[in-house]
Design a protein around this motif. Structure first.
Motif, PDB file in Angstrom:
ATOM      1  N   LEU A  31      43.960  44.378   6.949  1.00 36.98           N
ATOM      2  CA  LEU A  31      44.366  45.156   5.779  1.00 36.98           C
ATOM      3  C   LEU A  31      44.551  44.298   4.535  1.00 36.98           C
ATOM      4  N   ASP A  32      45.164  43.134   4.675  1.00 34.85           N
ATOM      5  CA  ASP A  32      45.391  42.275   3.509  1.00 34.85           C
ATOM      6  C   ASP A  32      44.076  41.912   2.826  1.00 34.85           C
ATOM      7  N   ARG A  33      43.067  41.601   3.630  1.00 35.83           N
ATOM      8  CA  ARG A  33      41.761  41.232   3.068  1.00 35.83           C
ATOM      9  C   ARG A  33      41.101  42.433   2.390  1.00 35.83           C
ATOM     10  N   VAL A  34      41.236  43.624   3.010  1.00 32.42           N
ATOM     11  CA  VAL A  34      40.657  44.833   2.419  1.00 32.42           C
ATOM     12  C   VAL A  34      41.318  45.134   1.078  1.00 32.42           C
ATOM     13  N   LEU A  35      42.643  45.049   1.025  1.00 28.20           N
ATOM     14  CA  LEU A  35      43.351  45.348  -0.222  1.00 28.20           C
ATOM     15  C   LEU A  35      43.043  44.318  -1.304  1.00 28.20           C
ATOM     16  N   ALA A  36      42.865  43.072  -0.914  1.00 29.46           N
ATOM     17  CA  ALA A  36      42.598  42.014  -1.893  1.00 29.46           C
ATOM     18  C   ALA A  36      41.150  42.026  -2.375  1.00 29.46           C
TER      19      ALA A  36
END
Length: 63
Positions: A31-36
């Motif tokens: 999720l962190d990579r998707v949001l960033a």
């Protein structure tokens, strides 16, 4: 051409199917990579895994 300006993602106001994608991405630690960086930052293997789990969850809900 300039880079397309992306609007921030409001995780509280998503369609149920979209919300499920983000929940699964979170479960997989992506999720962190998707949001960033957006969905394009994931590999085809990672997106395939998310798609497979979405399908699996949908089938369970239909039963």
């Amino acid at each position: 051409m300039g880079k397309k300006k992306e609007k921030p993602i409001d995780l509280d106001h998503l369609e149920p199917e979209e919300k499920m994608k983000y929940e699964i991405a979170e479960e997989l630690g992506l999720l962190d990579r998707v949001l960033a960086n957006g969905w394009k930052s994931l590999t085809s293997k990672e997106t395939g895994r998310i798609g497979g789990l979405v399908t699996k969850k949908k089938k369970r809900q239909e039963q």
